[in-house]
Enzyme design. Structure first.
Site, PDB file in Angstrom:
ATOM      1  N   SER A 141       6.395  -3.314   3.833  1.00 37.74           N
ATOM      2  CA  SER A 141       6.621  -4.752   3.646  1.00 37.74           C
ATOM      3  C   SER A 141       7.969  -5.110   4.249  1.00 37.74           C
ATOM      4  CB  SER A 141       6.648  -5.097   2.159  1.00 37.74           C
ATOM      5  OG  SER A 141       7.111  -6.430   1.972  1.00 37.74           O
ATOM      6  N   TYR A 154       9.686  -3.835  -6.654  1.00 37.71           N
ATOM      7  CA  TYR A 154       8.675  -3.832  -5.587  1.00 37.71           C
ATOM      8  C   TYR A 154       9.323  -3.505  -4.242  1.00 37.71           C
ATOM      9  CZ  TYR A 154       5.417  -5.474  -2.049  1.00 37.71           C
ATOM     10  OH  TYR A 154       4.623  -5.554  -0.945  1.00 37.71           O
TER      11      TYR A 154
HETATM   12  P1  NDP Z   1      -4.558  -7.319  -2.287  1.00 37.93           P
HETATM   13  O1  NDP Z   1      -4.166  -7.548  -3.712  1.00 37.93           O
HETATM   14  O2  NDP Z   1      -5.501  -8.264  -1.663  1.00 37.93           O
HETATM   15  O3  NDP Z   1      -5.090  -5.838  -2.091  1.00 37.93           O
HETATM   16  C1  NDP Z   1      -4.475  -4.759  -2.746  1.00 37.93           C
HETATM   17  C2  NDP Z   1      -5.409  -3.560  -2.705  1.00 37.93           C
HETATM   18  O4  NDP Z   1      -4.748  -2.453  -3.357  1.00 37.93           O
HETATM   19  C3  NDP Z   1      -6.715  -3.794  -3.422  1.00 37.93           C
HETATM   20  O5  NDP Z   1      -7.771  -3.312  -2.639  1.00 37.93           O
HETATM   21  C4  NDP Z   1      -6.574  -2.990  -4.697  1.00 37.93           C
HETATM   22  O6  NDP Z   1      -7.844  -2.449  -5.065  1.00 37.93           O
HETATM   23  C5  NDP Z   1      -5.666  -1.850  -4.233  1.00 37.93           C
HETATM   24  N1  NDP Z   1      -4.997  -1.209  -5.358  1.00 37.93           N
HETATM   25  C6  NDP Z   1      -4.067  -1.732  -6.199  1.00 37.93           C
HETATM   26  N2  NDP Z   1      -3.740  -0.822  -7.142  1.00 37.93           N
HETATM   27  C7  NDP Z   1      -4.490   0.289  -6.890  1.00 37.93           C
HETATM   28  C8  NDP Z   1      -4.621   1.560  -7.513  1.00 37.93           C
HETATM   29  N3  NDP Z   1      -3.912   1.896  -8.611  1.00 37.93           N
HETATM   30  N4  NDP Z   1      -5.483   2.465  -6.988  1.00 37.93           N
HETATM   31  C9  NDP Z   1      -6.205   2.143  -5.895  1.00 37.93           C
HETATM   32  N5  NDP Z   1      -6.139   0.972  -5.262  1.00 37.93           N
HETATM   33  C10 NDP Z   1      -5.285   0.052  -5.761  1.00 37.93           C
HETATM   34  O7  NDP Z   1      -3.163  -7.316  -1.486  1.00 37.93           O
HETATM   35  P2  NDP Z   1      -2.818  -7.008   0.049  1.00 37.93           P
HETATM   36  O8  NDP Z   1      -4.023  -6.797   0.845  1.00 37.93           O
HETATM   37  O9  NDP Z   1      -1.850  -8.042   0.461  1.00 37.93           O
HETATM   38  O10 NDP Z   1      -2.001  -5.657  -0.128  1.00 37.93           O
HETATM   39  C11 NDP Z   1      -2.166  -4.541   0.715  1.00 37.93           C
HETATM   40  C12 NDP Z   1      -0.798  -3.937   0.987  1.00 37.93           C
HETATM   41  O11 NDP Z   1      -0.024  -4.857   1.736  1.00 37.93           O
HETATM   42  C13 NDP Z   1       0.015  -3.618  -0.261  1.00 37.93           C
HETATM   43  O12 NDP Z   1       0.613  -2.350  -0.136  1.00 37.93           O
HETATM   44  C14 NDP Z   1       1.091  -4.707  -0.273  1.00 37.93           C
HETATM   45  O13 NDP Z   1       2.255  -4.306  -0.922  1.00 37.93           O
HETATM   46  C15 NDP Z   1       1.278  -4.921   1.197  1.00 37.93           C
HETATM   47  N6  NDP Z   1       1.902  -6.198   1.582  1.00 37.93           N
HETATM   48  C16 NDP Z   1       1.293  -7.368   1.273  1.00 37.93           C
HETATM   49  C17 NDP Z   1       1.881  -8.565   1.641  1.00 37.93           C
HETATM   50  C18 NDP Z   1       1.285  -9.887   1.307  1.00 37.93           C
HETATM   51  O14 NDP Z   1       1.995 -10.910   1.377  1.00 37.93           O
HETATM   52  N7  NDP Z   1       0.017  -9.980   0.976  1.00 37.93           N
HETATM   53  C19 NDP Z   1       3.127  -8.585   2.408  1.00 37.93           C
HETATM   54  C20 NDP Z   1       3.673  -7.272   2.665  1.00 37.93           C
HETATM   55  C21 NDP Z   1       3.064  -6.142   2.276  1.00 37.93           C
HETATM   56  P3  NDP Z   1      -8.424  -2.324  -6.563  1.00 37.93           P
HETATM   57  O15 NDP Z   1      -7.758  -3.376  -7.384  1.00 37.93           O
HETATM   58  O16 NDP Z   1      -9.896  -2.507  -6.407  1.00 37.93           O
HETATM   59  O17 NDP Z   1      -8.062  -0.939  -6.943  1.00 37.93           O
HETATM   60  C1  8X3 Z   2       5.543  -8.934   0.090  1.00 39.29           C
HETATM   61  C2  8X3 Z   2       6.289  -9.607   1.176  1.00 39.29           C
HETATM   62  O1  8X3 Z   2       7.169 -11.835   2.004  1.00 39.29           O
HETATM   63  O2  8X3 Z   2       5.190 -11.890   0.636  1.00 39.29           O
HETATM   64  O3  8X3 Z   2       5.379  -7.593   0.442  1.00 39.29           O
HETATM   65  O4  8X3 Z   2       7.297 -11.393  -0.371  1.00 39.29           O
HETATM   66  S1  8X3 Z   2       6.497 -11.260   0.854  1.00 39.29           S
END
Ligand code: NDP
Ligand code: 8X3
Length: 246
Positions: A141, A154
């Protein structure tokens, strides 16, 4: 144009957002995918959409090393030769300052975002190495680079993954395994819903965001690089997302 050949890709967090978009794009490019997450119904929907010959699904909580190990041991032969790992599963919990954040939320973020990456990497590494063209993509991120209010735990978990990836690269470079860190900014997924929980509004509500598919395309681009090249890191943000003031 470089022909990268069919890959077998292990994608965590495939039930939603970036992970789900990644599964779809990889399959559209001709790869086989192992899609993991905790929500079986979502995984089954994805498999029905993309075809069981293209995607194998496994219910797996990345916080459990046993579950990750079992998911790997249970792979059907067609999916067993994994050469690419996308460490994508992750979450942020809470919209408050650190002093108002409960220890359960802290623990969940650390266990999922840090230990989840370590569990998947350690279980998959022998397969990645023996493939002769292994690749690990960590979804980190911009929070790993740029501090922001309420980022605390986080952001620190994402900095952990950034440094883990960069250090792992030094030992795997000579063993035919590439490591890429992809650091997205605000993206339109379920991330903010999970983060805000019962709160009405996430802090980023209404702000411009990337699409999940934009981030998935960056991940696919990194995987597509010819074997002699490695994308060490990719920082992808919405064009209007400023980094010092949010
Ligand atoms: P979502 O919430 O849409 O997806 C998150 C995914 O992580 C889900 O598929 C969820 O599946 C899975 N997950 C969460 N906890 C667990 C667990 N304990 N075991 C297995 N799977 C898990 O969010 P994003 O697609 O945005 O997130 C994907 C990645 O991108 C993350 O690492 C996030 O930190 C990162 N990110 C996101 C940003 C954003 O603004 N959206 C920005 C920067 C980084 P399930 O609940 O079915 O297990
Ligand atoms: C989260 C990044 O910019 O959405 O990983 O806070 S931001």
């Amino acid at each position: 144009m470089y022909q990268r050949g069919k890959r077998t890709v292990w994608v965590t967090g495939a039930t939603s957002g970036i992970g789900r978009a990644c599964v779809m794009q990889l399959i559209q490019r001709g790869d086989r995918v192992i899609a993991l997450g905790r929500r079986l119904e979502r995984l089954e929907q994805l498999q029905a959409l993309m075809g069981a010959h293209n995607v194998h699904v496994a219910v797996c909580d990345v916080r459990s090393l046993d579950q990750v190990r079992r998911s790997f041991e249970d792979l059907p032969p067609d999916f067993a030769a994994v050469d690419t790992l996308v460490n994508n599963a992750g979450l942020m919990l809470g919209t408050s300052n650190f002093e108002y954040t409960d220890s359960e939320a802290m623990s969940t973020m650390v266990m999922t975002n840090c230990m989840g990456v370590l569990h998947n990497t350690s279980v998959l590494l022998p397969s990645l190495k023996s493939s002769g063209r292994g690749h690990i993509v960590n979804v980190t991120s911009i929070a790993a680079y740029y501090p922001y209010l309420t980022g605390h735990v986080y952001a620190a978990t994402k900095a952990f993954v950034e440094h883990f990836g960069a250090n792992l690269r030094t030992e795997l470079a000579s063993q035919g395994v590439r490591v890429t860190n992809v650091a997205p900014g605000r993206s339109d997924t379920e991330f903010q819903i999970v983060r805000a929980g019962k709160c009405a509004d996430a802090p980023t509500a209404g702000l411009p965001q990337l699409k999940a598919g934009d981030v998935a395309a960056a991940i696919c681009w990194a995987i597509d690089q010819p074997k002699h090249a490695n994308a060490n890191s990719i920082e992808l943000v919405p064009a209007c997302q400023t980094l010092s003031f949010r």
